[in-house]
Design a protein around this motif. Structure first.
Motif, short mmCIF file in Angstrom:
data_model
loop_
_atom_site.label_atom_id
_atom_site.label_comp_id
_atom_site.label_asym_id
_atom_site.label_seq_id
_atom_site.Cartn_x
_atom_site.Cartn_y
_atom_site.Cartn_z
N VAL A 24 -2.56 121.02 18.67
CA VAL A 24 -2.83 121.38 20.06
C VAL A 24 -1.48 121.72 20.65
O VAL A 24 -0.56 120.91 20.62
CB VAL A 24 -3.51 120.23 20.84
CG1 VAL A 24 -3.51 120.52 22.33
CG2 VAL A 24 -4.93 120.04 20.35
N ARG A 25 -1.35 122.96 21.15
CA ARG A 25 -0.05 123.46 21.61
C ARG A 25 -0.11 123.85 23.07
O ARG A 25 -1.17 124.00 23.66
CB ARG A 25 0.36 124.70 20.80
CG ARG A 25 0.42 124.44 19.33
CD ARG A 25 1.69 124.69 18.62
NE ARG A 25 2.92 124.67 19.34
CZ ARG A 25 3.94 125.48 19.06
NH1 ARG A 25 3.84 126.39 18.13
NH2 ARG A 25 5.07 125.37 19.73
N ALA B 155 -0.12 122.91 33.78
CA ALA B 155 0.15 123.28 32.39
C ALA B 155 -1.18 123.57 31.72
O ALA B 155 -2.25 123.32 32.29
CB ALA B 155 0.89 122.16 31.67
N GLU B 156 -1.11 124.10 30.52
CA GLU B 156 -2.31 124.38 29.73
C GLU B 156 -2.05 124.03 28.29
O GLU B 156 -0.95 124.23 27.78
CB GLU B 156 -2.65 125.88 29.81
CG GLU B 156 -3.83 126.17 30.69
CD GLU B 156 -4.18 127.65 30.72
OE1 GLU B 156 -5.14 128.03 30.02
OE2 GLU B 156 -3.49 128.39 31.43
N VAL B 157 -3.07 123.47 27.63
CA VAL B 157 -3.01 123.22 26.20
C VAL B 157 -4.10 124.05 25.53
O VAL B 157 -5.12 124.36 26.15
CB VAL B 157 -3.17 121.73 25.84
CG1 VAL B 157 -1.98 120.93 26.32
CG2 VAL B 157 -4.46 121.15 26.39
N GLU B 158 -3.85 124.40 24.28
CA GLU B 158 -4.83 125.21 23.56
C GLU B 158 -4.87 124.84 22.09
O GLU B 158 -3.94 124.22 21.56
CB GLU B 158 -4.55 126.70 23.74
CG GLU B 158 -3.29 127.20 23.07
CD GLU B 158 -3.04 128.68 23.32
OE1 GLU B 158 -3.89 129.37 23.90
OE2 GLU B 158 -1.98 129.14 22.89
N ILE B 159 -5.97 125.23 21.47
CA ILE B 159 -6.17 125.06 20.03
C ILE B 159 -6.80 126.34 19.51
O ILE B 159 -7.51 127.04 20.25
CB ILE B 159 -7.06 123.83 19.74
CG1 ILE B 159 -7.05 123.49 18.24
CG2 ILE B 159 -8.47 124.03 20.26
CD1 ILE B 159 -7.66 122.12 17.92
N GLN B 160 -6.53 126.66 18.27
CA GLN B 160 -7.22 127.80 17.67
C GLN B 160 -8.71 127.49 17.63
O GLN B 160 -9.10 126.34 17.39
CB GLN B 160 -6.68 128.08 16.27
CG GLN B 160 -5.26 128.61 16.31
CD GLN B 160 -4.63 128.75 14.94
OE1 GLN B 160 -4.83 127.90 14.09
NE2 GLN B 160 -3.88 129.82 14.74
N GLU B 161 -9.53 128.48 17.90
CA GLU B 161 -10.97 128.26 18.01
C GLU B 161 -11.57 127.60 16.78
O GLU B 161 -12.51 126.82 16.88
CB GLU B 161 -11.70 129.57 18.33
CG GLU B 161 -11.52 129.98 19.77
CD GLU B 161 -12.30 131.23 20.13
OE1 GLU B 161 -12.96 131.84 19.26
OE2 GLU B 161 -12.23 131.62 21.31
N ALA C 211 -6.14 116.17 28.97
CA ALA C 211 -6.47 117.59 28.79
C ALA C 211 -6.91 117.87 27.36
O ALA C 211 -7.84 118.65 27.12
CB ALA C 211 -5.27 118.46 29.16
N THR C 212 -6.27 117.21 26.40
CA THR C 212 -6.65 117.41 25.00
C THR C 212 -8.04 116.85 24.72
O THR C 212 -8.82 117.45 23.99
CB THR C 212 -5.59 116.80 24.06
OG1 THR C 212 -4.33 117.42 24.34
CG2 THR C 212 -5.94 117.04 22.60
N CYS C 213 -8.37 115.71 25.32
CA CYS C 213 -9.73 115.17 25.21
C CYS C 213 -10.75 116.17 25.76
O CYS C 213 -11.80 116.40 25.16
CB CYS C 213 -9.85 113.83 25.93
SG CYS C 213 -9.04 112.45 25.12
N GLU C 214 -10.42 116.75 26.91
CA GLU C 214 -11.31 117.75 27.51
C GLU C 214 -11.44 118.99 26.61
O GLU C 214 -12.52 119.55 26.46
CB GLU C 214 -10.81 118.16 28.89
CG GLU C 214 -10.90 117.05 29.93
CD GLU C 214 -12.33 116.55 30.12
OE1 GLU C 214 -13.22 117.37 30.41
OE2 GLU C 214 -12.56 115.33 29.96
N LEU C 215 -10.33 119.38 26.01
CA LEU C 215 -10.34 120.52 25.08
C LEU C 215 -11.23 120.21 23.88
O LEU C 215 -12.01 121.06 23.44
CB LEU C 215 -8.90 120.82 24.63
CG LEU C 215 -8.68 122.01 23.73
CD1 LEU C 215 -9.16 123.30 24.36
CD2 LEU C 215 -7.19 122.12 23.39
#
Length: 182
Positions: free
Chosen positions: A89-90, A111-117, A141-145
């Motif tokens: 998660v970046r 801020a924003e975090v993302e992961i490859q789909e 945020a990572t839990c939400e992601l």
């Protein structure tokens, strides 16, 4: 001397955490994990304790998800020990290909975090890992992601938890396991 007991491992880890006053700004006491990384015995102790906790608490785990950037240091070691995969998660804009992201608030902005789909599959049982839990913004945020990805977050693992900042409360019902608390 080889460190053997859980108590001895925790003491070694705590001894390797180095405090820096007024970093990154005045009034902040920064807890540096770099000495853990320089000491193979301390790094092994961290991995041992995380592995023991995950095997006992989350035996069905299928993937370790590491948070940018220090979760990348501990996560692959744990994943290898458990015989499962590792996903990143970046911060927004750092991963190639299609991604999914979540924005969140920080004390000083957004801020924003993302992961490859395809980083986490729907229904996959995951544990999240990072070096530090402070206010809990990034872990939340990572839990939400992970929820958006329809993954099942079993728990969060951190080396250090700053209890006064109440980050575990922000994460809510997701269990948090920390090795050292301040």
């Amino acid at each position: 001397m080889a460190v053997r007991t859980k108590k001895e491992k925790l003491e070694l880890i705590a001894q390797r955490i180095r405090p820096f006053q007024d970093f990154p700004s005045k009034g902040i006491l920064f807890r540096d994990i770099c000495p853990i990384l320089k000491d193979p015995e301390a790094l092994t102790a961290v991995t041992d304790l995380f592995e023991e906790h995950v095997r006992q608490t989350y035996p069905a785990v299928e993937l370790v998800v590491g948070l940018d950037a220090r979760g990348f240091l501990f996560g692959p070691l744990l994943a290898q020990r458990l015989g499962v995969g590792f996903a990143l998660v970046r911060k927004k804009g750092k991963l190639p290909g299609p991604t999914s992201s979540v924005a969140y608030s920080l004390e000083y902005g957004k801020a924003e975090v993302e992961i490859q789909e395809d980083g986490v599959l729907p229904g996959q049982k995951v544990v999240l890992i990072d070096d530090l839990l402070a206010t809990g913004g990034t872990l939340y945020a990572t839990c939400e992601l992970m929820k958006r990805q329809k993954a099942d977050v079993l728990g969060c693992l951190v080396v250090i938890e700053l209890l006064d900042l109440k980050g575990a409360e922000r994460i809510g019902s997701t269990p948090t396991f920390s090795l050292v608390q301040y």
